[in-house]
Design a protein around this motif. Structure first.
Motif, PDB file in Angstrom:
ATOM      1  N   GLN A 193     -11.481  -7.065  14.985  1.00  0.00           N
ATOM      2  CA  GLN A 193     -10.073  -7.127  16.255  1.00  0.00           C
ATOM      3  C   GLN A 193     -10.889  -7.550  17.573  1.00  0.00           C
ATOM      4  O   GLN A 193      -9.901  -7.891  18.320  1.00  0.00           O
ATOM      5  N   THR A 194     -11.912  -7.349  17.752  1.00  0.00           N
ATOM      6  CA  THR A 194     -12.235  -7.595  19.111  1.00  0.00           C
ATOM      7  C   THR A 194     -12.413  -9.441  19.156  1.00  0.00           C
ATOM      8  O   THR A 194     -13.047  -9.632  19.932  1.00  0.00           O
ATOM      9  N   ALA A 195     -13.061 -10.107  18.216  1.00  0.00           N
ATOM     10  CA  ALA A 195     -13.496 -11.267  17.855  1.00  0.00           C
ATOM     11  C   ALA A 195     -11.932 -12.305  18.272  1.00  0.00           C
ATOM     12  O   ALA A 195     -10.844 -12.118  18.189  1.00  0.00           O
ATOM     13  N   PRO A 196     -12.536 -13.071  19.592  1.00  0.00           N
ATOM     14  CA  PRO A 196     -11.481 -14.271  20.109  1.00  0.00           C
ATOM     15  C   PRO A 196     -10.432 -14.856  18.983  1.00  0.00           C
ATOM     16  O   PRO A 196     -11.566 -14.992  18.349  1.00  0.00           O
ATOM     17  N   LEU A 197     -10.320 -14.874  18.726  1.00  0.00           N
ATOM     18  CA  LEU A 197      -9.274 -15.753  18.597  1.00  0.00           C
ATOM     19  C   LEU A 197      -9.158 -17.245  18.823  1.00  0.00           C
ATOM     20  O   LEU A 197      -9.594 -17.455  19.672  1.00  0.00           O
ATOM     21  N   PRO A 198      -9.023 -18.331  18.177  1.00  0.00           N
ATOM     22  CA  PRO A 198      -9.029 -19.493  17.958  1.00  0.00           C
ATOM     23  C   PRO A 198      -8.382 -20.155  19.599  1.00  0.00           C
ATOM     24  O   PRO A 198      -9.042 -20.526  20.492  1.00  0.00           O
ATOM     25  N   ILE A 199      -7.410 -19.656  19.922  1.00  0.00           N
ATOM     26  CA  ILE A 199      -6.156 -20.418  20.821  1.00  0.00           C
ATOM     27  C   ILE A 199      -6.365 -18.912  21.980  1.00  0.00           C
ATOM     28  O   ILE A 199      -6.845 -19.689  22.936  1.00  0.00           O
ATOM     29  N   GLN A 200      -7.250 -17.820  21.881  1.00  0.00           N
ATOM     30  CA  GLN A 200      -7.834 -17.074  23.254  1.00  0.00           C
ATOM     31  C   GLN A 200      -8.807 -17.738  23.468  1.00  0.00           C
ATOM     32  O   GLN A 200      -9.057 -18.309  24.361  1.00  0.00           O
ATOM     33  N   GLU A 242      -9.740 -21.154  23.467  1.00  0.00           N
ATOM     34  CA  GLU A 242      -9.193 -22.686  24.141  1.00  0.00           C
ATOM     35  C   GLU A 242      -8.984 -22.008  25.210  1.00  0.00           C
ATOM     36  O   GLU A 242      -9.126 -22.556  26.224  1.00  0.00           O
ATOM     37  N   ALA A 243      -8.153 -21.194  25.765  1.00  0.00           N
ATOM     38  CA  ALA A 243      -7.785 -20.686  27.127  1.00  0.00           C
ATOM     39  C   ALA A 243      -8.959 -20.380  27.443  1.00  0.00           C
ATOM     40  O   ALA A 243      -8.184 -20.588  29.020  1.00  0.00           O
ATOM     41  N   VAL A 244      -9.127 -19.341  27.358  1.00  0.00           N
ATOM     42  CA  VAL A 244     -10.664 -19.093  27.969  1.00  0.00           C
ATOM     43  C   VAL A 244     -11.612 -20.044  28.928  1.00  0.00           C
ATOM     44  O   VAL A 244     -11.596 -20.575  29.373  1.00  0.00           O
ATOM     45  N   ASN A 245     -11.611 -21.614  27.348  1.00  0.00           N
ATOM     46  CA  ASN A 245     -12.271 -22.640  27.935  1.00  0.00           C
ATOM     47  C   ASN A 245     -11.919 -23.596  28.750  1.00  0.00           C
ATOM     48  O   ASN A 245     -12.562 -23.676  29.929  1.00  0.00           O
ATOM     49  N   GLN A 246     -10.236 -23.475  28.950  1.00  0.00           N
ATOM     50  CA  GLN A 246      -9.712 -24.251  30.079  1.00  0.00           C
ATOM     51  C   GLN A 246      -9.705 -23.519  31.056  1.00  0.00           C
ATOM     52  O   GLN A 246     -10.008 -24.701  32.283  1.00  0.00           O
ATOM     53  N   PHE A 247      -9.765 -22.404  31.546  1.00  0.00           N
ATOM     54  CA  PHE A 247      -9.855 -21.687  32.461  1.00  0.00           C
ATOM     55  C   PHE A 247     -11.391 -22.185  32.888  1.00  0.00           C
ATOM     56  O   PHE A 247     -11.185 -21.924  34.327  1.00  0.00           O
ATOM     57  N   HIS A 248     -12.198 -21.820  31.937  1.00  0.00           N
ATOM     58  CA  HIS A 248     -13.285 -21.825  32.368  1.00  0.00           C
ATOM     59  C   HIS A 248     -13.998 -23.197  32.845  1.00  0.00           C
ATOM     60  O   HIS A 248     -14.846 -23.578  33.765  1.00  0.00           O
ATOM     61  N   GLN A 249     -13.680 -24.148  33.062  1.00  0.00           N
ATOM     62  CA  GLN A 249     -13.354 -25.441  33.307  1.00  0.00           C
ATOM     63  C   GLN A 249     -13.495 -25.853  34.404  1.00  0.00           C
ATOM     64  O   GLN A 249     -13.527 -26.944  35.140  1.00  0.00           O
ATOM     65  N   VAL A 250     -12.272 -24.846  35.079  1.00  0.00           N
ATOM     66  CA  VAL A 250     -11.020 -25.300  35.934  1.00  0.00           C
ATOM     67  C   VAL A 250     -11.981 -24.479  37.167  1.00  0.00           C
ATOM     68  O   VAL A 250     -12.107 -25.633  38.424  1.00  0.00           O
ATOM     69  N   GLU A 285      -0.481 -18.156  30.250  1.00  0.00           N
ATOM     70  CA  GLU A 285      -0.446 -18.154  29.176  1.00  0.00           C
ATOM     71  C   GLU A 285      -0.464 -16.848  28.319  1.00  0.00           C
ATOM     72  O   GLU A 285      -1.897 -15.950  28.072  1.00  0.00           O
ATOM     73  N   PRO A 286       0.579 -16.478  27.215  1.00  0.00           N
ATOM     74  CA  PRO A 286      -0.271 -15.011  26.551  1.00  0.00           C
ATOM     75  C   PRO A 286      -1.494 -15.202  26.003  1.00  0.00           C
ATOM     76  O   PRO A 286      -2.448 -14.082  25.909  1.00  0.00           O
ATOM     77  N   SER A 287      -2.302 -15.764  25.796  1.00  0.00           N
ATOM     78  CA  SER A 287      -3.554 -16.000  24.525  1.00  0.00           C
ATOM     79  C   SER A 287      -4.143 -15.606  25.855  1.00  0.00           C
ATOM     80  O   SER A 287      -5.085 -14.553  25.762  1.00  0.00           O
ATOM     81  N   PHE A 288      -4.199 -16.117  27.293  1.00  0.00           N
ATOM     82  CA  PHE A 288      -5.177 -15.777  28.463  1.00  0.00           C
ATOM     83  C   PHE A 288      -4.827 -14.120  28.394  1.00  0.00           C
ATOM     84  O   PHE A 288      -5.800 -13.559  29.025  1.00  0.00           O
ATOM     85  N   LYS A 289      -3.738 -13.799  28.810  1.00  0.00           N
ATOM     86  CA  LYS A 289      -3.440 -12.505  29.411  1.00  0.00           C
ATOM     87  C   LYS A 289      -3.910 -11.748  28.016  1.00  0.00           C
ATOM     88  O   LYS A 289      -4.948 -10.329  28.460  1.00  0.00           O
ATOM     89  N   ASP A 290      -4.009 -11.544  27.029  1.00  0.00           N
ATOM     90  CA  ASP A 290      -4.673 -10.886  25.586  1.00  0.00           C
ATOM     91  C   ASP A 290      -6.005 -10.994  26.466  1.00  0.00           C
ATOM     92  O   ASP A 290      -6.928  -9.924  25.902  1.00  0.00           O
ATOM     93  N   TYR A 291      -7.384 -12.413  26.581  1.00  0.00           N
ATOM     94  CA  TYR A 291      -8.098 -12.409  26.813  1.00  0.00           C
ATOM     95  C   TYR A 291      -8.857 -10.875  27.744  1.00  0.00           C
ATOM     96  O   TYR A 291     -10.671 -10.531  27.675  1.00  0.00           O
ATOM     97  N   THR A 292      -7.998 -11.430  29.350  1.00  0.00           N
ATOM     98  CA  THR A 292      -7.969 -10.906  30.144  1.00  0.00           C
ATOM     99  C   THR A 292      -7.482  -9.420  30.228  1.00  0.00           C
ATOM    100  O   THR A 292      -8.324  -8.451  31.166  1.00  0.00           O
ATOM    101  N   GLN A 293      -7.354  -8.991  29.224  1.00  0.00           N
ATOM    102  CA  GLN A 293      -6.072  -7.325  29.031  1.00  0.00           C
ATOM    103  C   GLN A 293      -8.105  -6.404  29.614  1.00  0.00           C
ATOM    104  O   GLN A 293      -7.269  -5.751  29.871  1.00  0.00           O
ATOM    105  N   ASN A 294      -9.035  -6.837  28.525  1.00  0.00           N
ATOM    106  CA  ASN A 294      -9.863  -5.412  28.817  1.00  0.00           C
ATOM    107  C   ASN A 294     -11.012  -5.706  29.854  1.00  0.00           C
ATOM    108  O   ASN A 294     -11.863  -5.179  29.593  1.00  0.00           O
ATOM    109  N   LEU A 295     -10.759  -6.329  30.799  1.00  0.00           N
ATOM    110  CA  LEU A 295     -12.322  -7.099  31.241  1.00  0.00           C
ATOM    111  C   LEU A 295     -11.974  -6.960  32.647  1.00  0.00           C
ATOM    112  O   LEU A 295     -10.958  -6.083  33.358  1.00  0.00           O
ATOM    113  N   ALA A 296     -13.358  -6.732  32.782  1.00  0.00           N
ATOM    114  CA  ALA A 296     -13.484  -5.591  34.304  1.00  0.00           C
ATOM    115  C   ALA A 296     -12.963  -6.392  35.773  1.00  0.00           C
ATOM    116  O   ALA A 296     -12.764  -6.179  36.812  1.00  0.00           O
TER     117      ALA A 296
END
Length: 177
Positions: free
Chosen positions: A9-16, A18-26, A88-99
């Motif tokens: 359940q902790t593995a990021p989904l492909p859409i997550q 993609e969202a993280v990669n786009q944010f990383h690039q920006v 984006e909902p997928s990015f919100k899912d990713y950042t939910q448990n980040l410090a």
């Protein structure tokens, strides 16, 4: 037959991813051009220009004005692009448990923020002789807003450094594995 309980359940989904990669690039492209120390200096100069002229500074050279204008535009562009991505909902899912508080930009009012930055830039560029400084309320608002921007950029920079190190470690594991 595999069930949802057996999946990681902790593995990021492909859409997550993609969202993280786009944010990383920006974020990475912004920090390729700008650094925290430089942006902090620009924000401090802009706040100083708004709160009242410093006669010791004198008029700014055109090259400094152009550089400051570029920094302001880059910062507004970054915030505008990042806001779309973090909402984006997928990015919100990713950042939910980040410090890191990367999603803070999602609540920025980019139009108001742009107005504040350009107002400060006007004060910085034109330095009218009879300008006595902004009202205390406006100076407080612009200072708090610029601090909020800088704090968010610090979070992004820290996250970028950690994610870059993690990418390097993952590549080394793949090569050595």
């Amino acid at each position: 037959m595999q069930t949802n309980k057996s999946k990681n359940q902790t593995a990021p989904l492909p859409i997550q991813v993609e969202a993280v990669n786009q944010f990383h690039q920006v974020i990475e492209s912004y920090f390729d051009i700008n650094n925290l120390k430089g942006i902090n200096g620009v924000l401090i100069e802009l706040v100083s220009a708004v709160t009242g002229p410093d006669p010791r500074v004198g008029k700014h050279a055109p090259i400094h004005i152009a550089g400051t204008l570029t920094d302001v535009r880059n910062t507004i562009n970054l915030i505008s692009k990042a806001k779309v991505l973090v909402n984006e909902p997928s990015f919100k899912d990713y950042t939910q448990n980040l410090a890191y508080n990367l999603q803070a930009v999602g609540s920025f009012d980019t139009d108001h923020l742009s107005d504040l930055l350009y107002t400060a830039l006007d004060c910085y560029i034109f330095q009218e002789d009879n300008f006595e400084g902004a009202t205390l309320q406006f100076a407080s608002e612009i200072t708090a807003t610029f601090k909020f921007i800088y704090d968010w950029l610090v979070e992004c920079d820290a996250w970028l450094k950690v994610s870059t190190v993690n990418e390097s470690l993952n590549q080394e594991l793949v090569i050595s594995g």
